[in-house]
Design a protein around this motif. Sequence first.
Motif, PDB file in Angstrom:
ATOM      1  N   ARG A   8      42.946  57.908  32.627  1.00 63.51           N
ATOM      2  CA  ARG A   8      42.411  57.816  33.986  1.00 63.51           C
ATOM      3  C   ARG A   8      42.097  56.350  34.235  1.00 63.51           C
ATOM      4  O   ARG A   8      41.218  55.772  33.604  1.00 63.51           O
ATOM      5  N   ILE A   9      42.867  55.752  35.158  1.00 58.13           N
ATOM      6  CA  ILE A   9      42.761  54.320  35.421  1.00 58.13           C
ATOM      7  C   ILE A   9      42.788  54.103  36.927  1.00 58.13           C
ATOM      8  O   ILE A   9      43.475  54.821  37.659  1.00 58.13           O
ATOM      9  N   ASP A  10      42.081  53.097  37.385  1.00 61.05           N
ATOM     10  CA  ASP A  10      42.034  52.739  38.787  1.00 61.05           C
ATOM     11  C   ASP A  10      43.451  52.531  39.337  1.00 61.05           C
ATOM     12  O   ASP A  10      44.306  51.933  38.676  1.00 61.05           O
ATOM     13  N   LEU A  13      44.810  48.971  39.328  1.00 66.81           N
ATOM     14  CA  LEU A  13      45.180  48.515  37.983  1.00 66.81           C
ATOM     15  C   LEU A  13      46.538  49.093  37.573  1.00 66.81           C
ATOM     16  O   LEU A  13      47.358  48.400  36.975  1.00 66.81           O
ATOM     17  N   ILE A  14      46.763  50.349  37.921  1.00 66.24           N
ATOM     18  CA  ILE A  14      48.053  50.977  37.615  1.00 66.24           C
ATOM     19  C   ILE A  14      49.179  50.248  38.348  1.00 66.24           C
ATOM     20  O   ILE A  14      50.233  49.959  37.764  1.00 66.24           O
ATOM     21  N   ALA A  15      48.951  49.924  39.615  1.00 68.66           N
ATOM     22  CA  ALA A  15      49.969  49.210  40.387  1.00 68.66           C
ATOM     23  C   ALA A  15      50.267  47.858  39.754  1.00 68.66           C
ATOM     24  O   ALA A  15      51.437  47.453  39.655  1.00 68.66           O
ATOM     25  N   ARG A  16      49.229  47.139  39.314  1.00 67.75           N
ATOM     26  CA  ARG A  16      49.440  45.840  38.655  1.00 67.75           C
ATOM     27  C   ARG A  16      50.187  46.009  37.341  1.00 67.75           C
ATOM     28  O   ARG A  16      51.066  45.209  37.007  1.00 67.75           O
ATOM     29  N   ALA A  17      49.851  47.058  36.598  1.00 70.16           N
ATOM     30  CA  ALA A  17      50.524  47.311  35.318  1.00 70.16           C
ATOM     31  C   ALA A  17      52.005  47.609  35.543  1.00 70.16           C
ATOM     32  O   ALA A  17      52.863  47.115  34.810  1.00 70.16           O
TER      33      ALA A  17
END
Length: 80
Positions: A8-10, A13-17
């Motif tokens: 479970r990640i913001d 942050l997922i988009a940046r990853a």
Amino acid sequence: MQTKLTLRIDEKLIARAKKTARARGKSVSQMVAEYFVRLDSQRPIDPDQLPPTTLSLKGFLGSRDLSREDYRRYLEEKHR
């Protein structure tokens, strides 16, 4: 054997990853797996695996005990 892991990640942050993974030609899963491998601090560093430049600098400072304050002073002098 590979298995699935749910995190479970913001969303930001997922988009940046995903953007970073795309730029590196990897999947987010590959990047996470590589990060976990790096966490394995028990594995000794094999000097033969170091890049040549890093290997050439190994031991350069000898036993000198330099602090952040020493480095700060160095940078202040350098940029005067």
